[in-house]
Design an enzyme around this catalytic site. Structure first.
Site, mmCIF file in Angstrom:
data_model
loop_
_atom_site.group_PDB
_atom_site.id
_atom_site.type_symbol
_atom_site.label_atom_id
_atom_site.label_comp_id
_atom_site.label_asym_id
_atom_site.label_seq_id
_atom_site.Cartn_x
_atom_site.Cartn_y
_atom_site.Cartn_z
ATOM 1 N N GLU A 184 1.554 4.156 1.125
ATOM 2 C CA GLU A 184 1.621 3.208 1.998
ATOM 3 C C GLU A 184 3.100 2.594 1.997
ATOM 4 O O GLU A 184 3.181 1.454 2.226
ATOM 5 C CB GLU A 184 0.528 2.163 1.617
ATOM 6 C CG GLU A 184 -0.936 2.423 1.323
ATOM 7 C CD GLU A 184 -1.960 1.232 0.802
ATOM 8 O OE1 GLU A 184 -1.451 0.259 1.000
ATOM 9 O OE2 GLU A 184 -2.832 1.740 0.090
ATOM 10 N N HIS A 189 4.766 -0.536 -1.388
ATOM 11 C CA HIS A 189 5.034 -1.753 -0.269
ATOM 12 C C HIS A 189 6.282 -2.359 -0.988
ATOM 13 O O HIS A 189 6.224 -3.161 -1.804
ATOM 14 C CB HIS A 189 4.088 -2.736 -0.495
ATOM 15 C CG HIS A 189 2.805 -2.021 0.417
ATOM 16 N ND1 HIS A 189 2.636 -1.748 1.812
ATOM 17 C CD2 HIS A 189 1.614 -2.024 0.023
ATOM 18 C CE1 HIS A 189 1.578 -1.148 2.189
ATOM 19 N NE2 HIS A 189 0.844 -1.435 1.093
ATOM 20 N N ASN A 228 -5.462 4.514 -6.328
ATOM 21 C CA ASN A 228 -4.506 3.986 -5.410
ATOM 22 C C ASN A 228 -4.129 2.643 -6.030
ATOM 23 O O ASN A 228 -5.245 1.758 -6.379
ATOM 24 C CB ASN A 228 -4.979 4.119 -4.065
ATOM 25 C CG ASN A 228 -3.486 3.755 -3.161
ATOM 26 O OD1 ASN A 228 -2.574 4.663 -3.144
ATOM 27 N ND2 ASN A 228 -4.010 2.980 -1.995
ATOM 28 N N ASP A 234 6.312 0.961 3.096
ATOM 29 C CA ASP A 234 7.008 0.264 4.196
ATOM 30 C C ASP A 234 8.167 -0.603 3.125
ATOM 31 O O ASP A 234 7.769 -0.872 1.908
ATOM 32 C CB ASP A 234 6.208 -0.916 4.845
ATOM 33 C CG ASP A 234 5.035 -1.727 4.084
ATOM 34 O OD1 ASP A 234 5.299 -1.958 2.941
ATOM 35 O OD2 ASP A 234 4.208 -1.655 4.626
ATOM 36 N N GLU A 240 -6.739 -0.267 -6.468
ATOM 37 C CA GLU A 240 -6.022 -1.638 -6.747
ATOM 38 C C GLU A 240 -7.143 -2.295 -7.930
ATOM 39 O O GLU A 240 -7.349 -3.235 -8.253
ATOM 40 C CB GLU A 240 -5.924 -2.631 -5.752
ATOM 41 C CG GLU A 240 -4.968 -2.136 -4.946
ATOM 42 C CD GLU A 240 -4.840 -3.159 -3.721
ATOM 43 O OE1 GLU A 240 -5.588 -4.285 -3.763
ATOM 44 O OE2 GLU A 240 -3.812 -2.950 -2.456
#
Length: 451
Positions: free
Chosen positions: A266, A238, A202, A268, A161
């Site tokens: 990641e 996300h 990432n 979801d 990030e």
């Protein structure tokens, strides 16, 4: 109406000789894919991973994590604040647990994460460091952690990030202390610590083509041109229900065209609660879109979901009123999203029917005034997230003790429900519970219902 299939017990009974009988009862259940997700992913040459909590890798949670996924990411166990909470004092227990589990189950591990602005130990964030000291701290941390698992981890999220939403660099301990080149320094240190591991940057909200993902693209392009070791880009994903970026596949492809791998790291997809059938259907379509975009690009190495079950999801604590973001519900039952993932990986699913799970009652031993009984619940072509079995004794039998289930008896009627640890019966799996009882005169096999 559930169909019943009854069996006969052995008629002749001698003292201490087993008396056996069976009754098979079917119940509708949610269906799992014909093959585990990891097998489908292997056939496509892709990773199908999940983030896990190391302490939970037992029981049903561990069984699903081992069966369905070919890669694991420690959700928190490898972050700096977890492994070195006080300076010079290390805690590798959970990280080791995840790596050991993965190796025992033929899975690769994604290391997460080495250099980040969050979840750092307070001694680091509250310290006053010169650039030289900060540089040394970062180098030493990477050398220690990557070196500990040298040759055992497939990939590392080296830098996590680094960008703001507008594509500018995030103001962090690292950026403010070392400048933008902290990223190149971290990657170089990680390559030195383990030359065989794939090294990633990432970030989130970089799934589609936008200002943030373009900044990441330009950074990776620059690093490649400078000869800095960079093997891949992680798109966290996300996502929000119904908001999969239309440019996802295009974005994956443009990073791949730079000569790096791309991973969805990641995934979801959260929704406003409560979950409804319509929302779960949309969620399934969204999961399928993400998986399909990855499958379509050769250098998209795979997809990791950020926890496979609602009970392990970060969403409800971070986004109040939202949740239901994962492929399994809190009872470990596969949701429509699970089947969508399987289909995107080339698998098929069988629609639910009324003949998915069966309960078999048997008397395993019998003596003068007592007996031991057993009920086996097995699923084929379906699964259960919880169960309850009931029957009515026909000759005054009484249950005196039970195990692996909670049983109650009112008159002749018996109801047994799953224990906290064995409610899930996966496709192809079974659970068994037993009991002792008393009898007099005869011990006929009762008719059982399964709910």
């Amino acid at each position: 109406m559930r169909s019943l299939r009854t069996g006969l017990s052995l008629a002749s009974l001698l003292s201490g000789v087993a008396m056996l009988g069976a009754l098979l009862v079917t119940a509708p259940a949610a269906h799992a894919a014909d093959a585990p997700l990891r097998d489908l992913a292997d056939a496509k040459g892709k990773v199908m991973g999940t983030a896990v909590t190391g302490s939970k890798l037992t029981g049903t949670y561990g069984e699903i994590a081992g069966r369905e996924f070919n890669a694991l990411t420690p959700g928190n166990a490898m972050k700096w604040g977890s492994v070195e909470p006080t300076r010079g004092n290390f805690n590798w227990a959970e990280a080791d647990q995840v790596v050991d589990f993965a190796e025992a189950h033929g899975q690769q591990v994604r290391g997460h994460t080495l250099v980040w602005h969050s979840q750092n130990p307070s001694w680091l964030t509250n310290g006053t460091w010169t650039p030289a000291q900060l540089s040394q701290l970062m180098n030493d941390h990477i050398a220690l952690e990557v070196g500990r698992y040298k040759g055992r981890l497939a990939t590392w999220d080296v830098v996590n990030e680094p960008f703001n939403e507008d594509g500018t660099y995030r103001q962090t301990l690292w950026y403010n202390g070392l400048g933008a080149d902290y990223i190149a320094q971290a990657l170089t240190a990680a390559r030195a610590a383990d030359p065989s591991a794939k090294l990633y940057i990432n970030d989130y909200n970089v799934e589609g083509v936008n200002a943030k993902s373009t900044a990441l693209y330009n950074l990776v392009k620059s690093l490649k041109e400078r000869g800095v070791p960079i093997d891949g880009v992680g798109l966290q994903a996300h996502l929000i229900l119904g908001q999969v970026p239309s440019t996802l596949q295009q974005n994956i492809q443009r990073f791949a065209d730079l000569g790096v791998d791309v991973a969805i790291t990641e995934l979801d997809i959260r929704m406003q609660l409560p979950a409804t059938e319509a929302k779960l259907t949309q969620q399934a379509a969204d999961y399928k879109s993400v998986l399909s975009a990855c499958v379509a690009v050769a250098r998209c190495v795979g997809v990791t979901v950020w926890g496979f079950t609602e009970s392990d999801s970060w969403i409800p604590d971070t986004f109040p009123g939202q949740g239901a973001a994962t492929p399994y519900d809190e009872n470990y039952a596969p949701k429509p999203a699970y089947h969508a993932i399987a289909e995107a990986l080339g698998g098929t699913t069988t629609p639910p029917t009324g003949d998915a799970c069966e309960a078999t009652y048997s008397v395993t031993s019998q003596w003068n005034t007592g007996f031991t009984g057993q009920v086996r619940i097995a699923c084929s072509g379906g699964s259960l997230s919880s169960w309850k079995a009931g029957w009515t004794f026909g000759a005054g039998q009484r249950i005196t003790q039970a195990w692996n289930a909670t049983c109650t008896q009112s008159g002749a009627a018996v109801t047994c429900s799953n224990a906290s640890y064995n409610g899930t019966v996966p496709d192809g799996g079974s659970v068994t519970f037993g009991f002792n009882g008393s009898w007099s005169g005869s011990n006929p096999v009762p008719a059982v219902t399964l709910g």
